[in-house]
Design a protein around this motif. Structure first.
Motif, PDB file in Angstrom:
ATOM      1  N   UNK A   5       0.949  -1.459  -0.117  1.00 43.88           N
ATOM      2  CA  UNK A   5      -0.081  -0.071  -0.190  1.00 43.88           C
ATOM      3  C   UNK A   5       0.907   1.417   0.112  1.00 43.88           C
ATOM      4  N   UNK A   6       2.088   1.052   0.729  1.00 43.30           N
ATOM      5  CA  UNK A   6       3.110   2.374   0.417  1.00 43.30           C
ATOM      6  C   UNK A   6       3.386   2.664  -0.730  1.00 43.30           C
ATOM      7  N   UNK A   7       3.944   1.132  -2.039  1.00 41.47           N
ATOM      8  CA  UNK A   7       4.884   2.142  -2.843  1.00 41.47           C
ATOM      9  C   UNK A   7       3.228   2.502  -3.491  1.00 41.47           C
ATOM     10  N   UNK A  13      -3.868   1.673  -8.143  1.00 47.68           N
ATOM     11  CA  UNK A  13      -3.426   0.388  -7.116  1.00 47.68           C
ATOM     12  C   UNK A  13      -3.407   0.855  -5.246  1.00 47.68           C
ATOM     13  N   UNK A  14      -3.282   1.509  -5.004  1.00 49.88           N
ATOM     14  CA  UNK A  14      -3.871   1.882  -3.847  1.00 49.88           C
ATOM     15  C   UNK A  14      -4.484   1.402  -2.650  1.00 49.88           C
ATOM     16  N   UNK A  65      12.321  11.422  -7.849  1.00 51.49           N
ATOM     17  CA  UNK A  65      13.056  10.235  -6.941  1.00 51.49           C
ATOM     18  C   UNK A  65      11.851  10.900  -5.529  1.00 51.49           C
ATOM     19  N   UNK A  66      11.255   9.222  -5.440  1.00 53.53           N
ATOM     20  CA  UNK A  66      10.537   8.975  -4.507  1.00 53.53           C
ATOM     21  C   UNK A  66      10.525   7.536  -4.096  1.00 53.53           C
ATOM     22  N   UNK A  67      11.046   6.590  -4.524  1.00 52.42           N
ATOM     23  CA  UNK A  67      11.204   5.660  -4.679  1.00 52.42           C
ATOM     24  C   UNK A  67      10.303   4.607  -4.686  1.00 52.42           C
ATOM     25  N   UNK A  68       8.965   5.531  -4.929  1.00 53.28           N
ATOM     26  CA  UNK A  68       7.620   3.999  -4.614  1.00 53.28           C
ATOM     27  C   UNK A  68       7.500   4.348  -6.169  1.00 53.28           C
ATOM     28  N   UNK A  69       6.388   3.255  -6.148  1.00 55.50           N
ATOM     29  CA  UNK A  69       5.770   3.843  -7.495  1.00 55.50           C
ATOM     30  C   UNK A  69       4.353   4.057  -7.860  1.00 55.50           C
TER      31      UNK A  69
END
Length: 110
Positions: A5-7, A13-14, A65-69
């Motif tokens: 859920x964090x990604x 898609x959340x 650059x968030x490191x998340x999708x």
């Protein structure tokens, strides 16, 4: 390691069912792997190296650059739901705002 859920926070898609999130993550991992940003094939499970792989992909593609999708990263990986591919998100794919039967404030509306 990050949670699914964090990604996928603030994306279509959340609030998707976990199997949908896992399959989307597996596809993302495989695309990152094929492009040389991730060191293993996709499992559909987040791991500690995934945020760095995503951030490196984002930097290479001039994305934040968030490191998340996030939506921009999903778009760059060609993983946003689109009409004709089983999603009710209009011809241009994911977009914010009310879309009947689709997305409202970045979330899937049932």
């Amino acid at each position: 390691s990050p949670t699914l859920s964090r990604l996928f926070a603030d994306t279509p898609y959340e609030f998707a069912p976990p199997p949908v999130q896992a399959e989307t993550l597996r596809r993302a991992q495989n695309r990152l792997f094929r492009q040389g940003f991730y060191d293993r094939e996709g499992t559909g499970r987040p791991d500690p190296v995934l945020p760095d792989a995503i951030a490196n992909f984002q930097g290479f593609n001039h994305l934040r650059r968030t490191g998340r999708l996030d939506p921009a990263t999903l778009a760059a990986l060609r993983l946003l739901p689109e009409r004709g591919r089983g999603g009710p998100y209009g011809d241009e794919g994911y977009r914010r705002g009310p879309v009947p039967g689709g997305v409202y404030e970045g979330r899937i509306v049932q």
